[in-house]
Design an enzyme around this catalytic site. Structure first.
Site, PDB file in Angstrom:
ATOM      1  CG  ASP A 680      34.113 -17.669  59.317  1.00  0.00           C
ATOM      2  OD1 ASP A 680      33.698 -16.893  58.440  1.00  0.00           O
ATOM      3  OD2 ASP A 680      33.907 -17.502  60.533  1.00  0.00           O
ATOM      4  CD  GLU A 705      35.615 -13.887  56.400  1.00  0.00           C
ATOM      5  OE1 GLU A 705      34.672 -13.122  56.197  1.00  0.00           O
ATOM      6  OE2 GLU A 705      35.682 -14.630  57.410  1.00  0.00           O
ATOM      7  CG  ASP A 788      29.918 -12.058  55.605  1.00  0.00           C
ATOM      8  OD1 ASP A 788      28.880 -12.301  56.261  1.00  0.00           O
ATOM      9  OD2 ASP A 788      30.964 -12.704  55.737  1.00  0.00           O
TER      10      ASP A 788
END
Length: 901
Positions: A680, A705, A788
């Site tokens: 992340d 990410e 998201d």
């Protein structure tokens, strides 16, 4: 429900299940024969012949061989070892469908069968006359054969029963008695092999057997109804309904009139259809090597025998010393031996009497350290020892004095305790040249001088050259060939994925499923819900699943972690997490853990009332927090990336932080069974730290990410997004390629292209894909939606109604495609499954080539590899004509995909 393809949804690695070894009573792979002209008749099926094999001792071909054998038998055994050989073989068979009258000659009976070994299940349902659309219904109870199980409210699963033909051949079949004068218009089904999770379909759709002549043809009817023709089938012309594999253009006017006749509904509906299928079967063989020392000449006599079928070539050489370099020994060499580029020898092993395996006898001079080899089958398959060359120690004065027989057996499997040193020693000069070229190019582009003096075009050219070299090396490794030359690679007709896994790519054939959305935590038992869908996800063709963050978190979604060792989250407890991971492993799917390394929520306040003191097993203080985040008063060093202002940003430059995180990641791998990581917010810290974490935890696959904004001018996206993808490339490069990255650039460009009908955006200035996909495809993890961007957050939702165009793009192009959970379990499922099946059967991988043939206002078209062509957009495009025969494989709203016939 609409399923995928005649080809099974298989992956490139064989998953757990029944394995057919040479001792199997039901399947003898060495003698599998299936006549292409043989019809699969229901009443008298004659499918496949399995000839039993008998063991015979080897025969010698000369008096010299006889003398060697006598010497071999009289000398003491210095070394003997049996090595397992695991391989995958494709066997061919047929699905057959027969519709005829039952035993009482009144009711109709549908028979579905298959002649390949397996645990076959018919997944089926019915359509009624007044149905609208393609949904299934469950059949009436009286139609369901014994052993049938209802699947929700739309289908039935019925196991096929094993049967024997009059010739003694084994096949599987199920019979369904049809209800006379019912309102059922058609039987719909797909066939599943429960051993492998593979589904078998008809031309990318469900099989549909029409029971009335006026049923609307929606493209998946089994037969030639569209052309109003008759198919002869195996039993001669059927009276009314015929089931065939291809559309026929019959000129028989009588049969056409009969089909349209007014008395059509009262006539019997009979027919026969058979369709070829292929199945990958895991086979277990072995090779045994024994070494004796000739008491008269002090030479080593080495005997090799194997139960592999067909023509087997041993590719071999010797080690003269501890340098572990392949060399050619002095003669004499066995018969049928040839030199291979002055690096090795190739000898065709002699068949045993009766044909059950083969053997070879080698005389080796005194003073050699070891005998090394790999095996090559006649179809181009290479077999080695768990990714390394087979190594056999030879008797010498030092080895006889210092090594026990047990030690020698162990060294045969692992010739060197230092795996890296051994690997480098076994590489050929050709592969070393590739590695050195890549290193030189990377050094050239990474140096400060190179950064300052080279233009973007030069850097891009270097990156493309690196990718080309990497692809060349990869093609060698994935075919499991000892890396000697290009020629050895060319010989491999069906290269297999390498046993050497790179965490930036996995095998190169991965298809990733995001296994949650933004609302998944609300059930409180998400792990158990996901466990119930593991088999389904496996059958759809996914090889990797990304699970949500597992740790205790301030936010219920898991992205504000607190105590990293507390794995009781809103998704379930630690035991449920272990259970769901094991379930996915059981169905052959690797599992990624979502780990948040950039930031961590504190347990306590410091003396100034700031939350930056941590509890739990990792009880860090302010030194673990970066110094340049004004909100949390850290006493660490400055951040190596962008700050995430909602929680204390962790200082990864601290030795104790890196040591603790490495220990935690390794604990997760061992305790939970995670196979890799989704990382992340990697913008927050340097990619070099990620490299350390990945090298220590050794994941199967890892993806970061790296999400920041694309380039816009006055609210309109720029055509040139090179700066954006360059930032992602830089991060991947900082990890030394140990991780891939989500291709945010490609997602953003797809957004604009599809939403504004500007498909010209899908080609950059050099005619290549405009995202990370175009520069470093093997590290590009493509996606169109995630928790998201979509779900209930909707921060950057993909254009509505155009999702399948996006999936048609990423599932046919190189990179590692990711499919969002919400899209899998929706009305998109069948189309996504069809695209995954097409990707698998055409072996599209993360390094496949892309040739863009059209990028205009309303259409984009490309050819991937040599066998797949894709078009998205409302405009028209078809694959170029030429020697290849293209057939339409998958299509939907504003997209089409073709494959070569």
């Amino acid at each position: 429900m609409s399923t995928v393809s005649i080809e099974p949804l298989l992956h490139h690695s064989v998953r757990g299940g029944v394995r057919y070894g040479p001792k199997s009573k039901t399947f003898k792979p060495c003698y599998f024969n299936c006549s292409p002209n043989r019809k699969l008749l229901f009443h008298a099926p004659s499918f496949c012949n399995f000839r039993p094999s008998n063991f015979h001792a080897f025969r010698t071909s000369s008096s010299t061989d006889t003398a060697l054998v006598e010497t071999l038998e009289s000398a003491d055994v210095f070394f003997k070892e049996t090595f397992p050989l695991n391989r995958v073989e494709t066997v061919e068979g047929k699905i057959f469908i027969r519709l005829d009258r039952g035993q009482n000659n009144e009711n109709m009976q549908l028979t579905v069968g298959c002649n390949l070994p397996g645990k076959w299940i018919l997944h089926w349902g019915v359509s009624y006359l007044d149905d609208v659309g393609s949904e299934w219904d469950q059949p009436p109870a009286e139609m369901r054969p014994q052993g049938s199980i209802p699947i929700k409210d739309y289908a039935i699963e019925t196991p096929l029963k094993k049967a024997l033909s009059p010739d003694g051949d084994t096949f599987h079949e199920v019979m369904i008695d049809l209800i006379p004068k019912s309102a059922i218009a058609a039987i719909n089904f797909v066939l599943k092999d429960d051993e492998t999770g593979a589904w078998y379909q008809h031309r990318g759709r469900d099989f549909k057997v029409p029971l009335v002549n006026y049923l609307q043809d929606d493209g998946n009817i089994v037969g030639a109804k569209r052309s109003l023709s008759m198919w002869p089938g195996a039993l001669g012309p059927p009276s009314n309904l015929v089931l065939g594999a291809e559309v026929s253009h019959s000129n028989d006017s009588d049969s056409t009139n009969e089909f349209r006749g007014p008395k059509q509904e009262s006539r019997s509906l009979e027919g026969f259809y058979e369709q070829p299928i292929a199945k990958h079967v895991a086979l277990e063989n072995s090779v045994t090597v024994s070494v004796r020392k000739c008491p008269e000449t002090a030479e080593s006599l080495l005997y090799v025998e194997t139960d592999l079928p067909g023509n087997v070539v041993i590719h071999w050489g010797v080690y003269r010393d501890d340098a572990k370099r392949w060399e050619i020994p002095s003669g004499p060499h066995p018969p049928e031996t040839i030199f291979f580029r002055d690096k090795a020898l190739r000898t065709r092993l002699q068949p045993k009497e009766g044909g059950d395996g083969c053997w070879g006898l080698f005389t080796l001079e005194e003073g050699l350290e070891g005998f090394v080899f790999v095996l090559k089958l006649d179809e181009g398959t290479w077999l080695n020892c768990m990714g390394n060359d087979f190594y056999v120690p030879l008797p010498s004065s030092s080895s006889l004095l210092t090594k026990s027989r047990q030690d020698l057996s162990e060294s045969a499997q692992i010739p060197d305790n230092n795996a890296e040193a051994n690997e480098e020693a076994s590489l050929s000069a050709y592969t070393n040249e590739i590695i050195n070229e890549i290193r030189n190019l990377v050094s050239d582009i990474s140096t400060e001088k190179g950064q300052n003096t080279k233009t973007k075009e030069a850097k891009e050219s270097i990156l493309q050259e690196i990718e080309k070299l990497a692809a060349e090396a990869y093609s060698i490794f994935r075919s499991s060939i000892p890396t000697f030359s290009e020629e050895a690679v060319v010989e491999s007709v069906e290269p297999k994925p390498s046993a050497k896994i790179c965490s930036g790519t996995g095998t190169g054939f991965e298809i990733l499923c995001q296994g949650f959305n933004w609302e998944s935590h609300k059930s409180g038992r998400w792990y158990m819900e996901l466990k119930e869908r593991a088999s389904k996800l496996s059958s759809l063709g996914f090889t990797v699943i990304w699970l949500p963050p597992p740790t205790e978190s301030i936010s219920p979604e898991g992205y504000m972690p607190k105590d990293l060792y507390n794995l009781n989250s809103r998704y379930g407890n630690i035991d449920e997490l272990k259970e769901v991971v094991k379930t996915f492993h059981d169905v052959g799917i690797k599992v990624l853990g979502d780990v948040v390394l950039n930031h961590r929520c504190a347990h306590y306040k410091n003396q100034n009332g700031v939350w930056n003191i941590f509890g739990g097993r990792l009880n860090w203080d302010e030194r673990a927090v970066v110094a340049d985040d004004p909100h949390f008063q850290g006493r660490g060093n400055k951040s190596s990336g962008d700050n995430f202002h909602a929680a204390p940003n962790i200082d990864h430059s601290q030795d104790f932080v890196r040591r603790d995180l490495i220990e935690w990641l390794c604990w997760l791998r061992k305790e939970i069974g995670y196979d890799g990581w989704r990382l992340d917010f990697v913008r927050g810290f340097w990619g070099g730290y990620v490299k350390d974490y990945l090298e220590a935890s050794e994941p199967f696959f890892a993806v970061g990410e790296y999400w920041d904004s694309l380039s816009y001018t006055y609210g309109e996206m720029d055509h040139n997004q090179d700066p954006h993808r360059q930032r992602i490339i830089d991060w991947i490069n900082a990890t030394n390629g140990t991780a891939g990255a989500f291709d945010v650039t490609t997602k953003g460009i797809l957004h604009s292209a599809l939403e504004r009908c500007e498909y010209w955006r899908l080609s950059d200035q050099r005619g290549k894909p405009p995202g990370v996909l175009g520069w470093w495809p093997s590290r590009a993890v493509t996606f169109i939606e995630n928790h998201d961007t979509g779900s209930t957050q909707g921060h950057w939702r993909f254009p509505g109604g155009k999702e399948m165009q996006g999936y048609a793009y990423i599932l046919t192009h190189p990179g590692t495609p990711t499919v969002f959970y919400d899209h899998i379990f929706s009305h998109h499922q069948s189309e996504i499954a069809a695209l995954i099946s097409l990707r698998n059967r055409n072996k599209i991988h993360c390094r496949s080539t892309v040739q863009i043939t059209k990028a205009e206002r309303d259409v984009y078209a490309a050819i991937i590899g040599k066998n797949v062509a894709v078009k998205i957009g409302p405009g028209h495009s078809e694959p170029p004509s030429g020697p290849q025969r293209w057939s339409l494989a998958v299509e939907g709203k504003d997209y089409k995909v073709w494959e070569t016939s």
